[in-house]
Design a protein around this motif. Structure first.
Motif, PDB file in Angstrom:
ATOM      1  N   ASP A  99    -107.795  26.864  -7.512  1.00  0.00           N
ATOM      2  CA  ASP A  99    -107.843  25.421  -7.755  1.00  0.00           C
ATOM      3  C   ASP A  99    -107.303  24.713  -6.519  1.00  0.00           C
ATOM      4  OD1 ASP A  99    -107.749  22.825  -8.588  1.00  0.00           O
ATOM      5  OD2 ASP A  99    -106.644  23.213 -10.443  1.00  0.00           O
ATOM      6  N   LEU A 100    -108.219  24.174  -5.719  1.00  0.00           N
ATOM      7  CA  LEU A 100    -107.851  23.485  -4.481  1.00  0.00           C
ATOM      8  C   LEU A 100    -108.233  22.009  -4.551  1.00  0.00           C
ATOM      9  CD1 LEU A 100    -109.074  26.289  -2.078  1.00  0.00           C
ATOM     10  CD2 LEU A 100    -106.705  25.548  -2.314  1.00  0.00           C
ATOM     11  N   ARG A 101    -108.334  21.485  -5.749  1.00  0.00           N
ATOM     12  CA  ARG A 101    -108.679  20.073  -5.906  1.00  0.00           C
ATOM     13  C   ARG A 101    -107.643  19.176  -5.219  1.00  0.00           C
ATOM     14  NH1 ARG A 101    -109.177  19.676 -12.260  1.00  0.00           N
ATOM     15  NH2 ARG A 101    -107.605  21.351 -12.044  1.00  0.00           N
ATOM     16  N   GLU A 102    -108.163  18.208  -4.459  1.00  0.00           N
ATOM     17  CA  GLU A 102    -107.334  17.244  -3.723  1.00  0.00           C
ATOM     18  C   GLU A 102    -106.377  17.891  -2.716  1.00  0.00           C
ATOM     19  OE1 GLU A 102    -106.893  16.632  -7.449  1.00  0.00           O
ATOM     20  OE2 GLU A 102    -108.856  15.706  -7.274  1.00  0.00           O
ATOM     21  N   ALA A 103    -106.583  19.159  -2.404  1.00  0.00           N
ATOM     22  CA  ALA A 103    -105.708  19.823  -1.426  1.00  0.00           C
ATOM     23  C   ALA A 103    -106.031  19.371  -0.009  1.00  0.00           C
ATOM     24  CB  ALA A 103    -105.853  21.337  -1.538  1.00  0.00           C
ATOM     25  N   ASN A 104    -105.027  19.353   0.850  1.00  0.00           N
ATOM     26  CA  ASN A 104    -105.223  19.028   2.260  1.00  0.00           C
ATOM     27  C   ASN A 104    -105.374  20.339   3.023  1.00  0.00           C
ATOM     28  OD1 ASN A 104    -105.162  18.238   4.922  1.00  0.00           O
ATOM     29  ND2 ASN A 104    -103.522  16.740   4.640  1.00  0.00           N
ATOM     30  N   LEU A 105    -106.590  20.623   3.454  1.00  0.00           N
ATOM     31  CA  LEU A 105    -106.901  21.876   4.154  1.00  0.00           C
ATOM     32  C   LEU A 105    -107.333  21.612   5.588  1.00  0.00           C
ATOM     33  CD1 LEU A 105    -108.778  23.359   1.121  1.00  0.00           C
ATOM     34  CD2 LEU A 105    -106.837  24.493   2.198  1.00  0.00           C
ATOM     35  N   GLN A 106    -106.933  20.483   6.130  1.00  0.00           N
ATOM     36  CA  GLN A 106    -107.289  20.157   7.506  1.00  0.00           C
ATOM     37  C   GLN A 106    -106.724  21.200   8.468  1.00  0.00           C
ATOM     38  OE1 GLN A 106    -105.784  15.928   7.249  1.00  0.00           O
ATOM     39  NE2 GLN A 106    -107.665  15.581   8.419  1.00  0.00           N
ATOM     40  N   PHE A 107    -107.540  21.571   9.437  1.00  0.00           N
ATOM     41  CA  PHE A 107    -107.156  22.504  10.506  1.00  0.00           C
ATOM     42  C   PHE A 107    -106.817  23.906  10.008  1.00  0.00           C
ATOM     43  CE2 PHE A 107    -105.774  18.166  11.634  1.00  0.00           C
ATOM     44  CZ  PHE A 107    -106.728  17.912  12.603  1.00  0.00           C
ATOM     45  N   ALA A 108    -107.191  24.219   8.779  1.00  0.00           N
ATOM     46  CA  ALA A 108    -106.980  25.571   8.270  1.00  0.00           C
ATOM     47  C   ALA A 108    -108.044  26.500   8.855  1.00  0.00           C
ATOM     48  CB  ALA A 108    -107.054  25.580   6.743  1.00  0.00           C
ATOM     49  N   ASP A 109    -107.708  27.768   8.983  1.00  0.00           N
ATOM     50  CA  ASP A 109    -108.626  28.786   9.491  1.00  0.00           C
ATOM     51  C   ASP A 109    -109.217  29.525   8.291  1.00  0.00           C
ATOM     52  OD1 ASP A 109    -109.895  31.004  10.548  1.00  0.00           O
ATOM     53  OD2 ASP A 109    -108.264  31.558  11.893  1.00  0.00           O
ATOM     54  N   PHE A 110    -110.553  29.412   8.121  1.00  0.00           N
ATOM     55  CA  PHE A 110    -111.222  29.995   6.957  1.00  0.00           C
ATOM     56  C   PHE A 110    -112.051  31.239   7.287  1.00  0.00           C
ATOM     57  CE2 PHE A 110    -110.549  25.716   5.222  1.00  0.00           C
ATOM     58  CZ  PHE A 110    -110.188  26.007   3.919  1.00  0.00           C
ATOM     59  N   ILE A 111    -111.900  31.782   8.463  1.00  0.00           N
ATOM     60  CA  ILE A 111    -112.776  32.882   8.842  1.00  0.00           C
ATOM     61  C   ILE A 111    -112.656  34.054   7.850  1.00  0.00           C
ATOM     62  CG2 ILE A 111    -111.191  34.108  10.389  1.00  0.00           C
ATOM     63  CD1 ILE A 111    -113.593  34.439  12.310  1.00  0.00           C
ATOM     64  N   GLY A 112    -113.787  34.455   7.299  1.00  0.00           N
ATOM     65  CA  GLY A 112    -113.814  35.599   6.389  1.00  0.00           C
ATOM     66  C   GLY A 112    -113.233  35.354   5.011  1.00  0.00           C
ATOM     67  N   ALA A 113    -112.852  34.118   4.685  1.00  0.00           N
ATOM     68  CA  ALA A 113    -112.267  33.832   3.374  1.00  0.00           C
ATOM     69  C   ALA A 113    -113.346  33.874   2.293  1.00  0.00           C
ATOM     70  CB  ALA A 113    -111.586  32.467   3.381  1.00  0.00           C
ATOM     71  N   ASP A 114    -113.012  34.463   1.160  1.00  0.00           N
ATOM     72  CA  ASP A 114    -113.934  34.532   0.023  1.00  0.00           C
ATOM     73  C   ASP A 114    -113.661  33.320  -0.859  1.00  0.00           C
ATOM     74  OD1 ASP A 114    -115.417  35.074  -2.259  1.00  0.00           O
ATOM     75  OD2 ASP A 114    -115.000  37.226  -2.208  1.00  0.00           O
ATOM     76  N   MET A 115    -114.610  32.379  -0.872  1.00  0.00           N
ATOM     77  CA  MET A 115    -114.403  31.107  -1.548  1.00  0.00           C
ATOM     78  C   MET A 115    -115.272  30.944  -2.787  1.00  0.00           C
ATOM     79  SD  MET A 115    -114.038  28.740   1.838  1.00  0.00           S
ATOM     80  CE  MET A 115    -113.487  27.305   0.918  1.00  0.00           C
ATOM     81  N   ARG A 116    -115.731  32.032  -3.344  1.00  0.00           N
ATOM     82  CA  ARG A 116    -116.574  31.944  -4.534  1.00  0.00           C
ATOM     83  C   ARG A 116    -115.845  31.229  -5.681  1.00  0.00           C
ATOM     84  NH1 ARG A 116    -118.110  38.020  -5.468  1.00  0.00           N
ATOM     85  NH2 ARG A 116    -116.085  38.250  -4.434  1.00  0.00           N
ATOM     86  N   ASP A 117    -116.468  30.150  -6.127  1.00  0.00           N
ATOM     87  CA  ASP A 117    -115.950  29.349  -7.245  1.00  0.00           C
ATOM     88  C   ASP A 117    -114.602  28.695  -6.970  1.00  0.00           C
ATOM     89  OD1 ASP A 117    -118.171  29.789  -8.893  1.00  0.00           O
ATOM     90  OD2 ASP A 117    -117.357  31.693  -9.598  1.00  0.00           O
ATOM     91  N   ALA A 118    -114.182  28.645  -5.711  1.00  0.00           N
ATOM     92  CA  ALA A 118    -112.979  27.877  -5.372  1.00  0.00           C
ATOM     93  C   ALA A 118    -113.293  26.404  -5.630  1.00  0.00           C
ATOM     94  CB  ALA A 118    -112.601  28.091  -3.915  1.00  0.00           C
ATOM     95  N   ASP A 119    -112.392  25.702  -6.271  1.00  0.00           N
ATOM     96  CA  ASP A 119    -112.641  24.304  -6.638  1.00  0.00           C
ATOM     97  C   ASP A 119    -112.132  23.388  -5.529  1.00  0.00           C
ATOM     98  OD1 ASP A 119    -113.001  21.856  -7.834  1.00  0.00           O
ATOM     99  OD2 ASP A 119    -112.294  22.519  -9.801  1.00  0.00           O
ATOM    100  N   LEU A 120    -113.078  22.814  -4.786  1.00  0.00           N
ATOM    101  CA  LEU A 120    -112.743  21.972  -3.638  1.00  0.00           C
ATOM    102  C   LEU A 120    -112.972  20.489  -3.923  1.00  0.00           C
ATOM    103  CD1 LEU A 120    -114.444  24.085  -0.809  1.00  0.00           C
ATOM    104  CD2 LEU A 120    -112.008  24.026  -1.381  1.00  0.00           C
ATOM    105  N   ARG A 121    -113.099  20.135  -5.174  1.00  0.00           N
ATOM    106  CA  ARG A 121    -113.361  18.732  -5.490  1.00  0.00           C
ATOM    107  C   ARG A 121    -112.223  17.837  -4.988  1.00  0.00           C
ATOM    108  NH1 ARG A 121    -114.638  19.235 -11.795  1.00  0.00           N
ATOM    109  NH2 ARG A 121    -113.093  20.911 -11.524  1.00  0.00           N
ATOM    110  N   GLY A 122    -112.606  16.879  -4.157  1.00  0.00           N
ATOM    111  CA  GLY A 122    -111.627  15.956  -3.598  1.00  0.00           C
ATOM    112  C   GLY A 122    -110.769  16.517  -2.484  1.00  0.00           C
ATOM    113  N   ALA A 123    -111.010  17.751  -2.085  1.00  0.00           N
ATOM    114  CA  ALA A 123    -110.209  18.378  -1.024  1.00  0.00           C
ATOM    115  C   ALA A 123    -110.640  17.859   0.350  1.00  0.00           C
ATOM    116  CB  ALA A 123    -110.351  19.897  -1.078  1.00  0.00           C
ATOM    117  N   ASN A 124    -109.731  17.920   1.303  1.00  0.00           N
ATOM    118  CA  ASN A 124    -110.004  17.480   2.671  1.00  0.00           C
ATOM    119  C   ASN A 124    -110.028  18.685   3.595  1.00  0.00           C
ATOM    120  OD1 ASN A 124    -110.205  16.269   5.154  1.00  0.00           O
ATOM    121  ND2 ASN A 124    -108.445  14.909   4.898  1.00  0.00           N
ATOM    122  N   LEU A 125    -111.226  19.005   4.117  1.00  0.00           N
ATOM    123  CA  LEU A 125    -111.382  20.145   5.019  1.00  0.00           C
ATOM    124  C   LEU A 125    -111.761  19.712   6.435  1.00  0.00           C
ATOM    125  CD1 LEU A 125    -112.641  21.024   1.978  1.00  0.00           C
ATOM    126  CD2 LEU A 125    -112.671  23.215   3.125  1.00  0.00           C
TER     127      LEU A 125
END
Length: 275
Positions: A215-241
């Motif tokens: 559950d990553l809703r409304e999370a601040n994920l700016q400047f995060a490194d996502f290489i190789g991350a498994d994001m299946r069904d991760a909830d990004l609603r309202g998140a900042n990437l």
């Protein structure tokens, strides 16, 4: 010569002989409706190499197809490596072609990440190293099939990974991580189902993390490194990437989001987010 045209590093199914639909195996799961061996055509692949259920893949049980990205390897192998000779009319080439495809996919994936690294202001101190590696990698994609099969892909990937790690460190170096929740998960890779709603995760190293159903809703994920991350069904609603690095369209397609999710400009909002 460095290729700045990132469109060449995105799949173009119209110019591919359905290689991912044949070469790659998959098992019956929530992502695929049935088992398929590598080298066997998917039952949905038509004679023109188009998918007969392309518009309904998710509803028909083939969500896995919607979250796969060959990084342009399919059209490269089809039109460049084999110069338009397809596996149906040239069955003697089929096995070799199916072996070449995943190697090309890895090379194109590396080029995609390297070109992204080269585009970042923070990586100026290592631009020369990145350019050199791009110039070493691109010619490998133009080799003949036998030469491609002889590439030590693991060694080359290791060299590329070293620069991608440096890139990540440079981008994240000046980003403050002052949220306690961020500090707690700093060294965790298994975040399956984690409740991170509204968390400040700016500049977090999520390399290889399992974010399945997190559950990553409304999370601040700016400047995060996502290489190789498994994001299946991760909830990004309202998140900042915005500003996140090494995030691919395939990863975004595998997640849940909405019109309030802020993505890097290079990525598109998936259609299923809007339905």
């Amino acid at each position: 010569m460095i290729n700045d045209n990132q469109s060449n590093l995105r799949s173009d199914c119209e110019n591919c002989f359905g290689l991912c639909c044949v070469a790659l195996p998959y098992s019956k799961s929530t992502d695929f409706a049935y088992d398929k061996d590598g080298g066997s055509p998917c039952e949905n692949l038509q004679i023109d190499y188009r998918c007969k259920i392309h518009q309904d893949l998710r509803s028909k049980g083939f969500r896995g197809c919607t979250i796969y990205e060959c990084f342009g390897a399919g059209q490269k192998v089809s039109q460049n490596t084999y110069k338009g000779m397809n596996w149906r009319d040239n069955p003697e080439l089929a096995e070799e072609m199916f072996d070449v495809f995943p190697i090309m996919q890895q090379l194109h994936e590396m080029l995609c990440y390297l070109n992204e690294a080269l585009s970042l202001e923070d990586t100026k101190p290592i631009h020369k190293e990145i350019k050199k590696l791009v110039e070493e990698t691109e010619p490998l994609t133009n080799l003949n099939p036998v030469s491609i099969l002889s590439i030590d892909i693991h060694s080359h990937r290791s060299e590329v990974n070293g620069l991608l790690l440096k890139t990540s460190e440079l981008v994240r170096a000046n980003v403050e991580q002052y949220n306690n929740q961020s500090k707690k998960i700093k060294r965790r890779s298994d975040l399956v189902g984690a409740n991170l709603r509204g968390a400040n995760l700016r500049g977090l190293n999520l390399r290889g993390s399992l974010l399945i159903a997190a559950d990553l809703r409304e999370a601040n994920l700016q400047f995060a490194d996502f290489i190789g991350a498994d994001m299946r069904d991760a909830d990004l609603r309202g998140a900042n990437l915005i500003g996140s690095i090494f995030l691919t369209q395939a990863q975004v397609n595998s997640a849940i989001g909405d019109i309030n999710t802020k993505l890097p400009s290079s990525l598109d909002i998936p259609e299923h987010w809007l339905s």
